[in-house]
Design an enzyme around this catalytic site. Structure first.
Site, PDB file in Angstrom:
ATOM      1  N   ASP A  54       0.836  -1.196   0.000  1.00 25.60           N
ATOM      2  CA  ASP A  54       0.000   0.000   0.000  1.00 25.60           C
ATOM      3  C   ASP A  54       0.876   1.252   0.000  1.00 25.60           C
ATOM      4  O   ASP A  54       1.671   1.466   0.912  1.00 25.60           O
ATOM      5  CB  ASP A  54      -0.891  -0.020   1.244  1.00 25.60           C
ATOM      6  CG  ASP A  54      -1.785   1.202   1.344  1.00 25.60           C
ATOM      7  OD1 ASP A  54      -2.930   1.132   0.875  1.00 25.60           O
ATOM      8  OD2 ASP A  54      -1.343   2.231   1.896  1.00 25.60           O
ATOM      9  N   TYR A  59       2.991   9.786  -0.203  1.00 31.73           N
ATOM     10  CA  TYR A  59       4.078   9.098   0.510  1.00 31.73           C
ATOM     11  C   TYR A  59       5.428   9.337  -0.154  1.00 31.73           C
ATOM     12  O   TYR A  59       6.466   9.058   0.444  1.00 31.73           O
ATOM     13  CB  TYR A  59       3.832   7.582   0.573  1.00 31.73           C
ATOM     14  CG  TYR A  59       2.605   7.147   1.329  1.00 31.73           C
ATOM     15  CD1 TYR A  59       1.800   8.050   2.036  1.00 31.73           C
ATOM     16  CD2 TYR A  59       2.233   5.804   1.340  1.00 31.73           C
ATOM     17  CE1 TYR A  59       0.672   7.623   2.713  1.00 31.73           C
ATOM     18  CE2 TYR A  59       1.101   5.375   2.020  1.00 31.73           C
ATOM     19  CZ  TYR A  59       0.323   6.280   2.692  1.00 31.73           C
ATOM     20  OH  TYR A  59      -0.803   5.845   3.358  1.00 31.73           O
ATOM     21  N   LYS A  88      -2.902   5.898  -4.037  1.00 27.70           N
ATOM     22  CA  LYS A  88      -3.969   6.840  -3.710  1.00 27.70           C
ATOM     23  C   LYS A  88      -3.722   8.208  -4.349  1.00 27.70           C
ATOM     24  O   LYS A  88      -2.574   8.661  -4.446  1.00 27.70           O
ATOM     25  CB  LYS A  88      -4.080   7.010  -2.183  1.00 27.70           C
ATOM     26  CG  LYS A  88      -4.114   5.701  -1.411  1.00 27.70           C
ATOM     27  CD  LYS A  88      -4.195   5.923   0.088  1.00 27.70           C
ATOM     28  CE  LYS A  88      -3.843   4.660   0.845  1.00 27.70           C
ATOM     29  NZ  LYS A  88      -2.402   4.384   0.853  1.00 27.70           N
ATOM     30  N   HIS A 120      -7.619   9.601  -1.586  1.00 28.26           N
ATOM     31  CA  HIS A 120      -6.965   9.525  -0.278  1.00 28.26           C
ATOM     32  C   HIS A 120      -7.711  10.276   0.827  1.00 28.26           C
ATOM     33  O   HIS A 120      -7.686   9.872   1.992  1.00 28.26           O
ATOM     34  CB  HIS A 120      -5.537  10.077  -0.407  1.00 28.26           C
ATOM     35  CG  HIS A 120      -4.598   9.557   0.648  1.00 28.26           C
ATOM     36  ND1 HIS A 120      -3.232   9.564   0.489  1.00 28.26           N
ATOM     37  CD2 HIS A 120      -4.817   9.018   1.872  1.00 28.26           C
ATOM     38  CE1 HIS A 120      -2.655   9.046   1.560  1.00 28.26           C
ATOM     39  NE2 HIS A 120      -3.592   8.711   2.416  1.00 28.26           N
TER      40      HIS A 120
END
Length: 294
Positions: A54, A59, A88, A120
């Site tokens: 994930d 990120y 996301k 997200h």
């Protein structure tokens, strides 16, 4: 759903409304930065039986994850089809930029398709939470995801951090229903209403922050249950979720912790222990609160 009796985590999955199967256990990669750390964590995860990973645009590790996959899959005799990749859409791309944002994720990951792509956050970067443009932006993002889903570039699509109101709004307007809702979920935040909404509409409920940002591993009840069944507090917290059919995404950069977190399927919590853990529910959020987002 697959039986919980198997000890091999890669055999356990849930069937999504898209027709795809999603593993009950995945590696979360939030705050996993740098090619070396990503590679090390994914190497340990694949060795321990993880088959789901994930990530997210925010990120900033999609490219590193994509490269690590290409390097590591042959090592374990696996192909792209053997793993399940989630990413996301970032809040900065909510609305008119959603198509561009999703295609950028595909490019960064260097994949032909993403198994699951989520919105997200229900809000939009740069807008206050109460801004009435948020619902329209969400709807516009969803239309873009539906288009890429139709092209099979996004095999399943879903949302993260949505409230019951956000979910009901989406269910009324969507052509393709969300396959997954990913939210904070642990014994202190049981999310009963959200789980009911998901059940009603056939949406898979997925947990993040199962350990309450690490604070729950020192909760006296969690520690007592762990001692009683000879497991770590982290394993107990993760097992509490998967025993309810909720998929989990524990994250760690330490190989020994990655392996430990995978050992969830060779023990069962008693009804009493499950009830004791669920009784900790007090609606406490350790992460973000989307309830004020219009």
């Amino acid at each position: 759903m697959s039986s919980f009796s198997s000890t091999c985590s890669s055999n356990l999955s849930v069937l999504l409304n898209s027709g795809d199967r999603m593993p009950l256990l995945g590696l979360g990669t939030y705050r996993l930065l740098g090619a070396q750390d990503v590679h090390c964590a994914m190497d340990a995860a694949l060795a321990a039986g993880y088959r789901a990973f994930d990530t997210a645009a925010v990120y900033r590790n999609e490219a590193d994850l994509g490269r690590a996959l290409k390097e590591l899959l042959p090592k374990y005799g696996l192909t792209r089809e053997d793993v399940f990749i989630t990413s996301k859409l970032g809040p900065k791309d909510q609305g008119a930029k959603a198509m561009e944002g999703a295609l950028h994720s595909l490019s960064q990951l260097d994949l032909d398709y993403i198994d699951l792509y989520l919105i997200h956050w229900p809000g939009t970067q740069g807008l206050v939470v109460a801004d009435q443009r948020n619902p329209g932006n969400r709807a516009q993002s969803w239309t873009a995801l539906e288009e890429l889903h139709a092209q099979r570039r996004l095999r399943a699509i879903g949302v993260s951090n949505y409230t019951p109101a956000h979910m009901r709004e989406l269910m009324q307007s969507c052509k393709v229903p969300p396959a997954v809702l990913q939210v904070e979920f642990h014994p202190r935040l049981c999310q009963s209403e959200l789980r009911s909404v998901c059940e009603e509409h056939g949406v898979c409920f997925q947990a993040y922050s199962s350990l309450g940002k690490g604070e729950l591993v020192t909760d006296p009840v969690v520690m007592e249950v762990a001692k009683g069944c000879g497991r770590t507090p982290a394993q107990v917290l993760l097992r509490w979720a998967v025993q309810q059919g909720v998929s989990v995404l524990p994250k760690s950069s330490r190989p020994e912790r990655v392996e430990e977190n995978a050992r969830l399927f060779d023990f069962t919590l008693s009804h009493t222990d499950m009830d004791r853990l669920s009784a900790l529910d007090c609606g406490h959020k350790y992460c973000w609160d989307p309830s004020e987002v219009a």
